[in-house]
Design a protein around this motif. Structure first.
Motif, short mmCIF file in Angstrom:
data_model
loop_
_atom_site.label_atom_id
_atom_site.label_comp_id
_atom_site.label_asym_id
_atom_site.label_seq_id
_atom_site.Cartn_x
_atom_site.Cartn_y
_atom_site.Cartn_z
N LYS A 77 41.46 45.81 51.80
CA LYS A 77 40.80 46.38 52.97
C LYS A 77 40.59 47.87 52.72
N THR A 79 36.22 44.75 53.99
CA THR A 79 37.11 44.05 53.07
C THR A 79 36.35 43.71 51.81
N GLN A 98 42.36 40.52 47.38
CA GLN A 98 41.36 41.23 48.15
C GLN A 98 41.97 42.50 48.72
N TYR A 125 31.24 42.11 50.08
CA TYR A 125 32.17 42.65 51.06
C TYR A 125 32.09 41.81 52.33
N PRO A 157 36.46 41.25 48.81
CA PRO A 157 37.20 40.00 48.59
C PRO A 157 37.75 39.81 47.19
N LYS A 158 37.22 40.55 46.21
CA LYS A 158 37.77 40.41 44.86
C LYS A 158 37.50 41.70 44.09
N ASN A 159 38.23 41.86 42.99
CA ASN A 159 38.10 43.10 42.22
C ASN A 159 36.88 43.05 41.30
N GLN A 206 46.55 46.45 51.47
CA GLN A 206 46.71 45.03 51.18
C GLN A 206 47.87 44.47 51.97
#
Length: 261
Positions: A90, A130, A88, A117, A132-134, A48
């Motif tokens: 990586k 990546t 987000q 992703y 983008p969110k959990n 991150q």
């Protein structure tokens, strides 16, 4: 194997546990308890905000299926890793047995068209993407190999439980919970075997009505199955990004009380 989102963390160096937190990400990077489950096929690192990559322990285990859709017997290895974060993240995936040339990631978009992703790239034999969110779960198929799938469990942060009302499950767990304890915790970096036989089902823990919360911390592995009593009249919360696998799955009793999972 059932992933509970449920969604799990603690820092117990006394037991050789290494859960690292940096910026807004938390990973579990393995312990002596889980050494025999370390994947020999994949390694995963997460990053991150241009901070250094952190290793996220990858579990590998044999999964045997018999007679599914007349396929016969299929033996394969499943691999998975779990990490918690905000914002987000990586992800870097390395194939330990060679170079990555192709990668399929599922699912790709949700019903509103939002991507699960982005920034998918194969570079220098490694896969980058990546998330983008959990609170996402991704299936990754490398080089077309269906027998070695990798699962990414990208979780949100979950609570850590302590106090007089908390029962810490033993690694060989017969289902008995100390009176007065309404929260059961499976701690990070340990392998738990459910030894209780319930309703004729071996390795099944019937969760007592007095228990309100069952928490699976990051890096906890519970082998067996869970269920509630048909007499339960109140909600039961299962949370934490730990893993349940083995003899069973999470099942509900006849009361139909839903799990917050």
């Amino acid at each position: 194997m059932k992933k509970i989102i449920f969604t799990i963390s603690i820092y117990l160096g006394l037991f050789g546990i290494a859960v690292h937190s940096q910026a807004a990400v938390k990973v579990f990077d393995g312990t002596t308890d889980l050494a025999s489950y370390k994947s020999a096929v994949y390694s995963v690192q997460v990053q991150q905000n241009e901070e250094p990559f952190q290793n996220s322990f990858v579990v590998g285990y044999v999964n045997d299926y018999t007679g599914i859709a007349n396929v016969g017997t299929l033996s394969r290895m499943n691999h998975f890793t779990t990490f918690e974060f905000d914002g987000q993240i990586k992800v870097e995936i390395t194939l330990l047995t060679g170079n990555i040339t192709t990668a399929k990631i599922l699912p790709d978009v949700d019903f509103e068209g939002n991507p699960f992703y982005t920034n998918k790239e194969i570079r220098d034999g490694k896969l980058y993407l990546t998330i983008p969110k959990n609170n996402e779960k991704l299936y990754v198929e490398i080089n077309g190999n269906l027998n070695e799938p990798l699962y990414l469990f990208a979780d949100n942060f979950s609570p850590t439980y302590s106090g007089d009302n908390v029962f810490e499950a033993p690694t060989s767990f017969n289902g008995a919970v100390t009176a007065g304890k309404n929260t059961v915790v499976f701690r990070s970096g340990k392998i738990y075997n459910i030894t209780q036989t319930s309703g004729g089902t071996p390795n099944k823990w019937t969760i007592p009505d007095a228990v309100d919360i069952v928490n699976f911390e990051l890096g906890a592995i519970v082998i067996g199955s869970l269920g509630d009593n048909s007499s339960r009249t109140k909600p039961l919360t299962l949370n934490g990004p730990g893993i349940i696998w083995g003899a069973g799955d999470v099942v509900s009793g006849t009361s139909g009380i839903p799990y917050n999972a």
